[in-house]
Design a protein around this motif. Structure first.
Motif, PDB file in Angstrom:
ATOM      1  N   LYS A   1       0.839  -1.205   0.000  1.00 35.04           N
ATOM      2  CA  LYS A   1       0.000   0.000   0.000  1.00 35.04           C
ATOM      3  C   LYS A   1       0.875   1.257   0.000  1.00 35.04           C
ATOM      4  CE  LYS A   1      -4.096  -1.865   2.246  1.00 35.04           C
ATOM      5  NZ  LYS A   1      -4.924  -1.855   3.466  1.00 35.04           N
TER       6      LYS A   1
ATOM      7  N   GLN B   1       9.018   4.635   0.952  1.00 35.11           N
ATOM      8  CA  GLN B   1       9.015   3.848  -0.287  1.00 35.11           C
ATOM      9  C   GLN B   1      10.429   3.400  -0.653  1.00 35.11           C
ATOM     10  OE1 GLN B   1       7.000   6.420  -3.122  1.00 35.11           O
ATOM     11  NE2 GLN B   1       4.984   5.535  -2.606  1.00 35.11           N
TER      12      GLN B   1
ATOM     13  N   ARG C   1       7.999   9.239   0.587  1.00 33.54           N
ATOM     14  CA  ARG C   1       9.035   8.945  -0.390  1.00 33.54           C
ATOM     15  C   ARG C   1      10.162   8.146   0.256  1.00 33.54           C
ATOM     16  NH1 ARG C   1      13.748  10.519  -1.654  1.00 33.54           N
ATOM     17  NH2 ARG C   1      13.831  12.281  -0.233  1.00 33.54           N
TER      18      ARG C   1
ATOM     19  N   ALA D   1       2.388   1.671  -3.373  1.00 35.70           N
ATOM     20  CA  ALA D   1       1.365   2.049  -4.354  1.00 35.70           C
ATOM     21  C   ALA D   1       0.812   3.461  -4.136  1.00 35.70           C
ATOM     22  CB  ALA D   1       0.226   1.038  -4.318  1.00 35.70           C
ATOM     23  N   THR D   2       1.171   4.068  -3.051  1.00 35.70           N
ATOM     24  CA  THR D   2       0.650   5.405  -2.740  1.00 35.70           C
ATOM     25  C   THR D   2       1.190   6.409  -3.777  1.00 35.70           C
ATOM     26  OG1 THR D   2       0.623   4.865  -0.391  1.00 35.70           O
ATOM     27  CG2 THR D   2       0.494   7.206  -0.969  1.00 35.70           C
ATOM     28  N   ASP D   3       0.286   7.237  -4.282  1.00 37.15           N
ATOM     29  CA  ASP D   3       0.661   8.279  -5.256  1.00 37.15           C
ATOM     30  C   ASP D   3       1.189   9.477  -4.488  1.00 37.15           C
ATOM     31  OD1 ASP D   3       0.960   9.750  -7.570  1.00 37.15           O
ATOM     32  OD2 ASP D   3      -1.179  10.293  -7.672  1.00 37.15           O
ATOM     33  N   LEU D   4       2.421   9.853  -4.745  1.00 33.34           N
ATOM     34  CA  LEU D   4       3.053  10.967  -4.030  1.00 33.34           C
ATOM     35  C   LEU D   4       2.545  12.328  -4.540  1.00 33.34           C
ATOM     36  CD1 LEU D   4       6.752   9.689  -3.838  1.00 33.34           C
ATOM     37  CD2 LEU D   4       4.974   9.536  -2.110  1.00 33.34           C
ATOM     38  N   ASP D   5       1.940  12.384  -5.711  1.00 34.11           N
ATOM     39  CA  ASP D   5       1.465  13.650  -6.272  1.00 34.11           C
ATOM     40  C   ASP D   5       0.332  14.227  -5.427  1.00 34.11           C
ATOM     41  OD1 ASP D   5       3.271  13.524  -8.299  1.00 34.11           O
ATOM     42  OD2 ASP D   5       1.891  12.462  -9.674  1.00 34.11           O
ATOM     43  N   GLY D   6      -0.403  13.391  -4.774  1.00 38.72           N
ATOM     44  CA  GLY D   6      -1.534  13.874  -3.983  1.00 38.72           C
ATOM     45  C   GLY D   6      -1.105  14.343  -2.596  1.00 38.72           C
TER      46      GLY D   6
ATOM     47  N   ARG E   1       4.697  14.102   1.988  1.00 37.35           N
ATOM     48  CA  ARG E   1       5.253  13.596   0.739  1.00 37.35           C
ATOM     49  C   ARG E   1       6.671  13.077   0.946  1.00 37.35           C
ATOM     50  NH1 ARG E   1       4.496  16.052  -5.017  1.00 37.35           N
ATOM     51  NH2 ARG E   1       5.992  14.759  -6.116  1.00 37.35           N
TER      52      ARG E   1
END
Length: 182
Positions: free
Chosen positions: A143, A164, A161, A146-151, A157
């Motif tokens: 999870k 990850q 990062r 898969a998390t989108d850092l753009d949001g 953030r």
């Protein structure tokens, strides 16, 4: 003894030929007592052969000085039978004790086997729990990856990062360690 031999030779007109028998029987209490009683019956008591009986001695005292009569065959057989019966009773008793110990030993073995099985089940449960925790950790890490850092903004953030990167490095080590072992 020498006098008895001379008397025998005089009365029988030949020498006593059973010295070998006399050497065996002379020590048997039965023959000693029989000889003494026959001598006492056949002759008058002489002062030099028989001990004098004083008024303090009773006939029972003289008999008590005689050696004990050997056991007869019937009495001997009875004694052996009783001994063998008591030995048999003791053997049966010990067999029963051994049976009890065998039962206790068997029960102890059963308890030991039960404990071993419980330990095995406990190990299996522990392994299952470890596997469940690995799966949960993998799902959580997946999870995070898969998390989108753009949001995300700012600090969140940056934390995500780094997380990850740590997970990616860890997975790379795990994959590198398992592929090098093959």
């Amino acid at each position: 003894i020498q006098m008895a031999r001379q008397t025998y030779q005089y009365e029988m007109k030949k020498a006593f030929a059973y010295d070998h028998c006399w050497n065996i029987l002379c020590e048997c209490p039965k023959w000693n007592r029989d000889w003494e009683t026959k001598m006492a019956k056949s002759r008058r008591p002489r002062d030099d052969l028989l001990p004098t009986q004083t008024s303090q001695d009773s006939p029972g005292d003289v008999a008590s000085n005689e050696p004990e009569r050997p056991e007869g065959s019937k009495k001997s057989k009875e004694k052996k039978r009783k001994t063998s019966e008591s030995v048999q009773v003791m053997q049966e008793y010990f067999q029963k004790l051994e049976g009890r110990f065998d039962l206790e030993d068997s029960a102890s073995k059963d308890q030991l086997e039960l404990k071993r099985q419980e330990l095995e089940v406990s190990r299996e449960k522990t392994e299952a729990l470890k596997e469940k925790n690995r799966i949960k950790l993998f799902e959580t890490e997946s999870k995070i990856i898969a998390t989108d850092l753009d949001g995300l903004t700012g600090v969140a953030r940056e934390v995500m990062r780094r997380k990850q990167e740590e997970i990616t490095a860890k997975w790379a080590r795990e994959l590198g360690g398992s592929s090098s072992g093959m």
